[in-house]
Design an enzyme around this catalytic site. Structure first.
Site, PDB file in Angstrom:
ATOM      1  N   HIS A 449     -12.312 -16.284  18.298  1.00  0.00           N
ATOM      2  CA  HIS A 449     -12.199 -15.533  19.548  1.00  0.00           C
ATOM      3  C   HIS A 449     -11.918 -16.449  20.736  1.00  0.00           C
ATOM      4  O   HIS A 449     -12.583 -16.382  21.769  1.00  0.00           O
ATOM      5  CB  HIS A 449     -13.487 -14.735  19.799  1.00  0.00           C
ATOM      6  CG  HIS A 449     -13.824 -13.772  18.719  1.00  0.00           C
ATOM      7  ND1 HIS A 449     -15.118 -13.376  18.434  1.00  0.00           N
ATOM      8  CD2 HIS A 449     -13.036 -13.122  17.817  1.00  0.00           C
ATOM      9  CE1 HIS A 449     -15.105 -12.525  17.415  1.00  0.00           C
ATOM     10  NE2 HIS A 449     -13.852 -12.361  17.026  1.00  0.00           N
ATOM     11  N   GLN A 450     -10.901 -17.299  20.624  1.00  0.00           N
ATOM     12  CA  GLN A 450     -10.578 -18.220  21.710  1.00  0.00           C
ATOM     13  C   GLN A 450     -10.052 -17.449  22.927  1.00  0.00           C
ATOM     14  O   GLN A 450      -9.337 -16.452  22.781  1.00  0.00           O
ATOM     15  CB  GLN A 450      -9.525 -19.237  21.260  1.00  0.00           C
ATOM     16  CG  GLN A 450     -10.010 -20.171  20.171  1.00  0.00           C
ATOM     17  CD  GLN A 450      -9.881 -19.601  18.773  1.00  0.00           C
ATOM     18  OE1 GLN A 450      -9.062 -18.725  18.537  1.00  0.00           O
ATOM     19  NE2 GLN A 450     -10.685 -20.094  17.848  1.00  0.00           N
TER      20      GLN A 450
END
Length: 510
Positions: A449-450
């Site tokens: 989940h960058q």
């Protein structure tokens, strides 16, 4: 080399969660759109099987991003799977449909992203949604994205044991993480339909692929945005070594994600002037915030050896989870821990696993550490330097140790007694917080989940304004997880689609 030129009203770079939503809404409104995707067509059977995503890791559909050696992890290099195909990471993810907490979006608005409070973004979530149970106060129906619950008769017995064990540990039960609060233990909503993954591309764009107003180019590696007299007028990209220029009569939208979008901006001369000049890139707009604010949700696997062979899944492998709070969470804040159950052995460090087993993954979703993305060179073929600076802030490490301790207590509950042979990792000999800190540093991995590298806001470090316009360049926007001021307390597919919905609205309004 040969240069070919195509012209459309809009160019969308990236066919992932946000880009797919943007393309669909623009075409529906009668605009012409050219979508450029760096990866191949989404033809790998593992994309469409809800159980197939592990087979996509390190495949041609995966960017397989590798971080720089991490200072606070003893020099470890982490592997980040990122979608490189039609659908982007929505074609590789675990298909969990989550929006996050009200305070996430209210926090965005408080930090300069005017118009992005919960009450303002919520209608864009429901506009996308086609909920299997129909519309209600919290869900939409009739949108392109099918969302459904894990059916009771298909729930894995170990996933059910996990929910029962969490409730026994004191976590309240919930039947929907997309209602008033994230708190609770329960089964996920998923982006699946008729036994297949419902990626953003398959949901939004596949139904209109015959429309003459839509052009799609796959295997198209974008080098830079073409900027003339301060305005984005097109995109330079290559296919099979041939350089092409696609032109936009209205706007260019970057939807390449938290890695791809800032990299394209930097190669286009939009970013910190000293860094660009050092690489021989002409500076178009000196925006020091491009590539800053990189962060990610984090996972640490607690692995168990099973007594008997574990039954294969009937659904999507990631069926159940819970939310809780760590010792560093503010009293009035949303939960900062999101442990997840996986009924296969899943080592976050890529290490050893039991022959038969399952995993409870300790997860933190309100990280404080921030890192950077920089270019290694001016060439699009060279991967950028990605440094998330994991555990630079001690609060993240302490929250993770809290999460590990909590999931170990859950894993030891009687609900798992019929299945549990032993704790495989960290193992019974690891008991102190110092030992768990060391275990976390040795094994921490990504929650996939960058976010944050083209931050939205109104200050000098903001890359885009609240209407997603790149500061200092006309006709250019960014719409994906990179614009998030901070990552929501949930899986990022649905929030990224929401950002795409909003971006399309801004484009059509102007």
């Amino acid at each position: 080399m040969t240069e070919l030129t195509e012209v459309a009203d809009y160019i969308v770079v990236g066919a992932g969660s946000a880009g797919s939503a943007i393309a669909r809404r623009l075409v529906d409104a009668g605009r012409t759109v050219h979508v450029l995707e760096a990866g191949p067509v989404d033809s790998d059977p593992n994309i469409h099987s809800p159980q197939g995503w592990p087979g996509l890791l390190m495949s041609p559909s995966d960017w397989a991003v590798m971080t720089t050696p991490q200072e606070h992890l003893g020099g470890r290099v982490l592997y980040w799977p990122r979608g490189r195909t039609l659908g982007g990471s929505s074609s590789l993810n675990g298909m969990i449909y989550m929006r996050g907490d009200r305070s996430d979006y209210d926090g965005w608005a408080e930090r300069g992203a005017a118009g992005w409070s919960w009450d303002e973004v919520f209608p864009f979530f429901t506009a996308s949604e086609d909920h299997a149970d129909g519309a209600d106060e919290f869900h939409g129906a009739g949108g392109p994205l099918h969302v459904e619950r894990v059916p009771v008769d298909k729930r894995h017995p170990l996933a059910s044991a996990f929910v029962d064990a969490a409730v026994a540990e004191g976590i309240p039960a919930t039947d929907d993480f997309n209602r008033e609060t994230l708190d609770g233990a329960g089964f996920n909503h998923t982006t699946t339909k008729d036994g297949r993954r419902a990626s953003a591309w398959q949901s939004f764009v596949a139904p209109i692929l015959g429309d003459a107003r839509l052009a799609v180019t796959t295997d198209a590696l974008v080098d830079r945005v073409v900027i003339e007299d301060g305005r984005a007028v097109g995109v330079e990209y290559s296919v099979d070594g041939v350089t092409r220029v696609a032109r936009a009569t209205r706007e260019v939208v970057l939807s390449g994600g938290a890695i791809g979008s800032p990299a394209v901006l930097l190669r286009s001369g939009v970013g910190p002037k000293d860094d660009l000049s050092a690489l021989g890139i002409d500076v178009v707009a000196d925006l020091p915030g491009v590539g800053e604010n990189l962060h990610d949700h984090l996972l640490v696997s607690v692995l168990y050896e099973a007594k008997d062979p574990v039954a294969p899944p009937q659904w999507n492998i990631l069926e159940s989870q819970f939310y809780a709070r760590s010792s560093v969470a503010a009293d009035d804040a949303a939960p900062d821990l999101q442990p997840l159950f996986i009924h296969v052995p899943y080592p976050t460090d890529g290490g050893a696993v039991p022959e038969q087993g399952y995993t409870i993954v300790a997860g933190i979703v309100r990280p404080y550490s921030r890192g950077t993305l920089r270019l290694a060179s001016a060439a699009a073929s060279d991967a950028p330097l990605v440094d998330p600076n994991i555990f630079a802030d001690d609060r993240d490490l302490e929250a993770m140790v809290d999460a590990i301790e909590l999931v170990r207590r859950v894993g030891a509950q009687d609900a798992f007694a019929p299945f549990r042979a032993a704790e495989f990792a960290p193992g019974d000999d690891v008991t102190t917080r110092d030992q768990l800190r060391d275990f976390a540093r040795r094994t921490v991995g990504t929650y996939h989940h960058q976010a944050g590298t083209c931050r939205m806001g109104s200050d000098e470090l903001a890359v885009v304004d609240p209407r997603l316009r790149v500061r200092g360049v006309a006709g250019l926007r960014v719409a994906d997880a990179s614009v998030m001021p901070f990552v929501p307390s949930a899986n990022t597919n649905a929030p990224s689609i929401m950002i795409g919905e909003r971006a399309a609205g801004f484009l059509l309004a102007e």
